[in-house]
Design a protein around this motif. Structure first.
Motif, PDB file in Angstrom:
ATOM      1  N   LEU A 195      37.023  47.080  31.303  1.00  0.00           N
ATOM      2  CA  LEU A 195      38.172  48.898  31.751  1.00  0.00           C
ATOM      3  C   LEU A 195      38.086  49.586  30.787  1.00  0.00           C
ATOM      4  N   ILE A 196      37.111  49.581  29.598  1.00  0.00           N
ATOM      5  CA  ILE A 196      37.137  51.778  28.974  1.00  0.00           C
ATOM      6  C   ILE A 196      36.282  52.500  30.601  1.00  0.00           C
ATOM      7  N   VAL A 197      35.465  52.103  31.266  1.00  0.00           N
ATOM      8  CA  VAL A 197      34.589  52.636  31.754  1.00  0.00           C
ATOM      9  C   VAL A 197      34.938  53.620  32.991  1.00  0.00           C
TER      10      VAL A 197
ATOM     11  N   GLU B 253      39.199  61.531  37.474  1.00  0.00           N
ATOM     12  CA  GLU B 253      39.396  61.516  39.049  1.00  0.00           C
ATOM     13  C   GLU B 253      40.591  62.312  38.976  1.00  0.00           C
ATOM     14  N   VAL B 254      41.567  62.526  37.388  1.00  0.00           N
ATOM     15  CA  VAL B 254      43.449  62.450  38.090  1.00  0.00           C
ATOM     16  C   VAL B 254      42.796  63.882  38.031  1.00  0.00           C
ATOM     17  N   ARG B 255      42.380  64.080  37.005  1.00  0.00           N
ATOM     18  CA  ARG B 255      41.881  65.453  36.026  1.00  0.00           C
ATOM     19  C   ARG B 255      41.269  66.738  37.297  1.00  0.00           C
ATOM     20  N   THR B 256      40.004  66.615  38.155  1.00  0.00           N
ATOM     21  CA  THR B 256      39.594  67.663  38.861  1.00  0.00           C
ATOM     22  C   THR B 256      40.211  66.917  40.057  1.00  0.00           C
TER      23      THR B 256
ATOM     24  N   ALA C  78      45.675  57.228  22.499  1.00  0.00           N
ATOM     25  CA  ALA C  78      45.594  57.209  23.772  1.00  0.00           C
ATOM     26  C   ALA C  78      46.833  56.737  24.461  1.00  0.00           C
ATOM     27  N   VAL C  79      47.360  55.415  24.046  1.00  0.00           N
ATOM     28  CA  VAL C  79      48.210  55.036  24.463  1.00  0.00           C
ATOM     29  C   VAL C  79      49.546  55.546  24.459  1.00  0.00           C
ATOM     30  N   ILE C  80      50.164  56.864  23.516  1.00  0.00           N
ATOM     31  CA  ILE C  80      51.655  57.360  23.399  1.00  0.00           C
ATOM     32  C   ILE C  80      51.314  58.646  24.286  1.00  0.00           C
TER      33      ILE C  80
ATOM     34  N   GLY D 216      48.853  58.919  26.562  1.00  0.00           N
ATOM     35  CA  GLY D 216      48.838  58.577  27.860  1.00  0.00           C
ATOM     36  C   GLY D 216      50.793  58.051  28.483  1.00  0.00           C
ATOM     37  N   VAL D 217      51.477  57.403  27.440  1.00  0.00           N
ATOM     38  CA  VAL D 217      52.749  56.904  28.290  1.00  0.00           C
ATOM     39  C   VAL D 217      53.750  58.713  28.567  1.00  0.00           C
ATOM     40  N   ARG D 218      53.077  59.197  27.628  1.00  0.00           N
ATOM     41  CA  ARG D 218      54.260  60.596  28.204  1.00  0.00           C
ATOM     42  C   ARG D 218      54.244  61.004  28.629  1.00  0.00           C
ATOM     43  N   MET D 219      53.004  61.023  29.712  1.00  0.00           N
ATOM     44  CA  MET D 219      53.182  62.357  30.833  1.00  0.00           C
ATOM     45  C   MET D 219      53.529  60.826  32.012  1.00  0.00           C
ATOM     46  N   SER D 220      52.844  59.421  31.964  1.00  0.00           N
ATOM     47  CA  SER D 220      53.282  58.489  33.164  1.00  0.00           C
ATOM     48  C   SER D 220      54.698  58.593  33.322  1.00  0.00           C
TER      49      SER D 220
ATOM     50  N   ALA E 184      51.088  65.802  24.524  1.00  0.00           N
ATOM     51  CA  ALA E 184      50.482  65.330  25.149  1.00  0.00           C
ATOM     52  C   ALA E 184      49.133  65.350  25.916  1.00  0.00           C
ATOM     53  N   ARG E 185      49.300  66.184  26.869  1.00  0.00           N
ATOM     54  CA  ARG E 185      48.589  66.411  27.791  1.00  0.00           C
ATOM     55  C   ARG E 185      47.353  67.224  26.986  1.00  0.00           C
ATOM     56  N   ALA E 186      47.506  67.882  26.070  1.00  0.00           N
ATOM     57  CA  ALA E 186      46.634  68.528  24.746  1.00  0.00           C
ATOM     58  C   ALA E 186      45.473  67.218  24.033  1.00  0.00           C
TER      59      ALA E 186
ATOM     60  N   HIS F  35      45.696  63.967  24.925  1.00  0.00           N
ATOM     61  CA  HIS F  35      45.089  62.821  25.779  1.00  0.00           C
ATOM     62  C   HIS F  35      43.463  63.221  25.993  1.00  0.00           C
ATOM     63  N   PHE F  36      42.817  64.237  26.564  1.00  0.00           N
ATOM     64  CA  PHE F  36      41.313  64.640  26.991  1.00  0.00           C
ATOM     65  C   PHE F  36      40.522  63.972  26.163  1.00  0.00           C
ATOM     66  N   PRO F  37      41.252  65.581  24.544  1.00  0.00           N
ATOM     67  CA  PRO F  37      40.166  65.503  23.779  1.00  0.00           C
ATOM     68  C   PRO F  37      39.829  63.225  22.864  1.00  0.00           C
TER      69      PRO F  37
HETATM   70  C1  HEM Z   1      48.059  53.318  28.358  1.00  0.00           C
HETATM   71  C2  HEM Z   1      47.555  53.920  27.931  1.00  0.00           C
HETATM   72  C3  HEM Z   1      46.953  55.728  28.906  1.00  0.00           C
HETATM   73  C4  HEM Z   1      48.265  56.037  29.876  1.00  0.00           C
HETATM   74  C5  HEM Z   1      49.335  55.260  29.460  1.00  0.00           C
HETATM   75  C6  HEM Z   1      47.663  56.909  29.869  1.00  0.00           C
HETATM   76  C7  HEM Z   1      47.631  57.636  31.182  1.00  0.00           C
HETATM   77  C8  HEM Z   1      47.576  58.594  32.077  1.00  0.00           C
HETATM   78  C9  HEM Z   1      47.974  59.739  33.180  1.00  0.00           C
HETATM   79  C10 HEM Z   1      49.809  59.489  33.288  1.00  0.00           C
HETATM   80  C11 HEM Z   1      47.780  60.502  32.902  1.00  0.00           C
HETATM   81  C12 HEM Z   1      47.871  61.522  33.962  1.00  0.00           C
HETATM   82  C13 HEM Z   1      47.479  63.134  33.292  1.00  0.00           C
HETATM   83  C14 HEM Z   1      48.651  64.427  34.089  1.00  0.00           C
HETATM   84  O1  HEM Z   1      49.275  63.919  35.014  1.00  0.00           O
HETATM   85  O2  HEM Z   1      48.069  65.179  34.419  1.00  0.00           O
HETATM   86  C15 HEM Z   1      46.388  60.574  32.150  1.00  0.00           C
HETATM   87  C16 HEM Z   1      44.908  60.906  32.532  1.00  0.00           C
HETATM   88  C17 HEM Z   1      43.822  60.974  31.795  1.00  0.00           C
HETATM   89  N1  HEM Z   1      43.650  59.394  31.418  1.00  0.00           N
HETATM   90 FE1  HEM Z   1      44.819  58.439  30.564  1.00  0.00          FE
HETATM   91  N2  HEM Z   1      46.438  56.955  30.305  1.00  0.00           N
HETATM   92  C18 HEM Z   1      46.091  56.201  28.857  1.00  0.00           C
HETATM   93  C19 HEM Z   1      44.586  55.864  28.702  1.00  0.00           C
HETATM   94  C20 HEM Z   1      43.233  56.342  28.807  1.00  0.00           C
HETATM   95  C21 HEM Z   1      42.376  56.508  27.852  1.00  0.00           C
HETATM   96  C22 HEM Z   1      41.541  54.729  27.290  1.00  0.00           C
HETATM   97  C23 HEM Z   1      41.306  57.334  28.574  1.00  0.00           C
HETATM   98  C24 HEM Z   1      40.298  57.645  28.645  1.00  0.00           C
HETATM   99  C25 HEM Z   1      39.323  57.285  27.209  1.00  0.00           C
HETATM  100  C26 HEM Z   1      42.382  57.909  29.141  1.00  0.00           C
HETATM  101  C27 HEM Z   1      41.373  59.607  30.284  1.00  0.00           C
HETATM  102  C28 HEM Z   1      42.495  59.713  30.882  1.00  0.00           C
HETATM  103  C29 HEM Z   1      41.934  61.129  31.443  1.00  0.00           C
HETATM  104  C30 HEM Z   1      40.930  61.727  31.108  1.00  0.00           C
HETATM  105  C31 HEM Z   1      42.776  62.079  32.499  1.00  0.00           C
HETATM  106  C32 HEM Z   1      43.176  63.644  32.723  1.00  0.00           C
HETATM  107  C33 HEM Z   1      43.484  64.302  31.767  1.00  0.00           C
HETATM  108  C34 HEM Z   1      43.379  65.616  31.767  1.00  0.00           C
HETATM  109  O3  HEM Z   1      44.161  65.970  33.291  1.00  0.00           O
HETATM  110  O4  HEM Z   1      43.634  66.351  30.778  1.00  0.00           O
HETATM  111  N3  HEM Z   1      43.636  57.823  29.490  1.00  0.00           N
HETATM  112  N4  HEM Z   1      46.431  58.968  31.869  1.00  0.00           N
END
Ligand code: HEM
Ligand code: HEM
Length: 534
Positions: A310-312, A320-323, A426-428, A430-434, A453-455, A457-459
């Motif tokens: 899953l993590i891969v 992909e979302v980022r770029t 990563a979860v908290i 990610g959920v904040r942005m979702s 959250a955005r700052a 999540h990526f690190p």
């Molecule tokens: C429950 C876990 C996670 C949730 C709910 C979540 C959710 C999200 C969401 C909503 C975004 C979109 C951000 C945006 O709109 O710009 C995002 C971006 C991203 N997520 Fe997650 N994520 C989770 C876990 C992870 C994990 C484990 C990784 C990597 C190990 C990861 C890597 C990324 C990356 C690289 C981006 C792009 C960040 C950026 O645009 O700067 N996420 N994630």
């Protein structure tokens, strides 16, 4: 009408040391063709731009201004069929002259009065001779090209062309000029042409009247003729490929040097008495509580595999979302078609849910089975032991691994941070942005802004990537077969079983990686909501 003799320019011999080709007897074609073609003068008769100018000039001088019967030369080329006659056939010569005429008349320019009347192309005959005998032919014919308007007349119109000196190449003039032509081929009433005359001929540089369709400026033509190669090497970021390679070599060398320095320094440090004592006291791991289980059960192996799988894909879809600038497909929930997210983000979040479920099951089982004691530090001794393990790694005298029973303290800290700090972060974030996060909870959103959250999540992703690189590197560097057996075959032996199960797991991950494209994802996403194009 003048009569024409035919000559052919003789070229290089066909065999080494042979006669110039074609042999003289083959040349005789037209009625009055002078058979004894002088080799030196042959080029003069050639209606061709490439004919040495001086030779042509010479011939022109030699020509009498009267309407003398003129010899007409047409260069005959290669036969059209194997073993056939040179082309065009002898009989076709006068016609061929039309086109040929245009190309010649370097000498014309020299000798022909400027006001020489134009000649109908078809009647424009022998080049040099005709030009220097205005009363006979009246001037030089121009080759008429394509019409200027659809269905129009060939251009320039017949009769509109004044005598036209052709291209003049200065260098050949001087080169070939000094050759005295003792017997001009085309001259039926030859005045002996002597060298000085010939030499004098090219002196006034023939003027060229541009009567041909306008040419592109030389620069433009040259530019388009230039190979498409880019003048500068392509840049990748701030550097070209070669510069990157150089930087990599120099940087790599520097790193190697620094690493060597570190290894030597740490070895020296560990040789000191107090450090020897420190290592003896803190060997890199501390004893687990008595109740800690021994060995890695199969369920941990499965959970670990799902986690890797899953993590891969999570990292891939997150990047992909980022770029992605303009996603090609979108997903929206069935209950709210206004909330649209890209298909990549849908994939990312769907994987996140599975990953979260897997993680929760893992943690619950850890605590149910006592396996948590292997991952959660149970003594403060974990810190000095972690430092001890780090120093031992750096000295390249690595702590003896026995992951089946106990992880070393550095390993324990790394696993603990990964499972209990990085994953929840990563979860908290990610959920904040979702879309799951309540948009209207004002106080909550002020305390925890989405920018944070955005700052973070990526690190966090960067941490995971770093962890995976070091983790897998050490798994392979500290007894690969034994370690892989621990995690993939639940046994503490050294054989290839764990390795092959690991390889099979990689194949599954690779297949998923390849399949993770809109064509495959869209139908799956459609099961859970609406998928639309851009
Ligand atoms: C429950 C876990 C996670 C949730 C709910 C979540 C959710 C999200 C969401 C909503 C975004 C979109 C951000 C945006 O709109 O710009 C995002 C971006 C991203 N997520 Fe997650 N994520 C989770 C876990 C992870 C994990 C484990 C990784 C990597 C190990 C990861 C890597 C990324 C990356 C690289 C981006 C792009 C960040 C950026 O645009 O700067 N996420 N994630
Ligand atoms: C292809 C990639 C991976 C391989 C080959 C691999 C291999 C291993 C092995 C062999 C062990 C047991 C170590 C030992 O017995 O000394 C282990 C443990 C562990 N790995 Fe991985 N790993 C991989 C990826 C990951 C990833 C991506 C994560 C987390 C993001 C992870 C987290 C862990 C954790 C937490 C443990 C300790 C599990 C426990 O004992 O409960 N691994 N891994």
């Amino acid at each position: 009408m003048a009569t024409y003799g035919r000559t052919t320019r003789q070229g290089l011999p066909r065999v080494a040391g042979g006669e110039p080709w074609p042999p003289v007897f083959e040349i005789a074609g037209g009625a009055a063709a002078p058979t004894e073609v002088d080799e030196a003068s042959a080029p003069a008769a050639v209606a061709d731009v490439s004919a040495p100018v001086a030779t042509a000039a010479t011939v022109a001088q030699a020509a009498v201004p009267a309407a003398a019967p003129t010899s007409r030369a047409v260069r005959r080329g290669l036969p059209r069929v194997p073993g056939g006659e040179p082309w065009p056939p002898a009989s076709a010569a006068p016609l061929a002259a039309t086109a040929a005429t245009v190309e010649v008349p370097v000498s014309t320019a020299t000798d022909v009065p400027a006001a020489a009347p134009p000649v109908e192309p078809l009647t424009a005959v022998s080049t040099a001779t005709a030009a220097s005998a205005p009363s006979a032919a009246g001037g030089t014919a121009l080759r008429r090209g394509l019409p200027r308007t659809p269905d129009g007349e060939p251009w320039p119109p017949a009769g509109s062309a004044p005598a036209r000196p052709d291209r003049v190449v200065a260098a050949p003039v001087l080169e070939s000029a000094p050759e005295p032509v003792s017997e001009p081929v085309l001259e039926p009433n030859p005045e002996p042409v002597i060298a000085p005359a010939a030499a004098a001929a090219p002196a006034p540089a023939p003027q060229r009247t541009p009567m041909q369709p306008p040419r592109r400026p030389v620069a433009v033509a040259a530019a388009s003729a230039r190979p498409a190669a880019e003048p500068w090497p392509k840049l990748y970021g701030p550097y070209s490929r070669a510069e990157w390679a150089g930087a990599l070599v120099i940087g790599g060398f520097g790193l190697l040097l620094a690493a060597t320095g570190v290894v030597v320094g740490v070895n020296w440090l560990l040789g000191l008495a107090p450090m020897e004592e420190f290592i003896a006291r803190y060997p890199g791991e501390y004893h687990l509580p008595e109740s800690a289980p021994v060995g890695i059960p199969a369920w941990i192996g499965w959970q670990h595999f799902f986690n890797v799988f899953l993590i891969v894909l999570i990292i891939r879809s997150g990047l992909e979302v980022r770029t992605q600038k303009r996603p090609t497909a979108f997903w929206s929930p069935r209950w709210n078609s206004k909330r649209k997210i890209s298909l990549s983000l849908w994939f990312h979040q769907s994987l996140d849910i599975l990953w979260l479920v897997n993680g929760v099951v893992f943690v619950v089982l850890l605590f149910m089975t006592g396996q948590w004691m292997r991952l959660v530090p149970t003594s403060w001794e974990v810190f000095p032991n972690a430092l001890s393990a780090l120093l031992q790694y750096l000295s390249l005298d690595w702590p003896t691994e026995n992951g089946w029973v106990n992880y070393n303290s550095l390993q324990q800290i790394a696993y603990f941070v990964t499972v209990f700090i990085a994953a929840p972060l990563a979860v908290i974030t990610g959920v904040r942005m979702s879309g799951l996060w309540p948009k209207n909870a004002k106080t909550l959103n002020r305390i925890y802004p989405v920018e944070w959250a955005r700052a973070v999540h990526f690190p966090v992703m960067l941490y995971f990537v770093l962890f995976i690189i070091v983790h897998v590197g050490l798994v392979f560097a500290t007894g690969a077969l034994r370690n892989l057996n621990h995690m993939y075959a639940s046994q503490d032996v050294v054989n290839w079983t764990g390795f092959w199960i690991f390889v099979a797991s990689l194949v599954v991950i690779a297949a998923a990686w390849v399949a993770a494209r809109p064509l495959v994802l869209a139908p799956i996403a459609r099961l859970f909501g609406k998928v639309s194009g851009r």
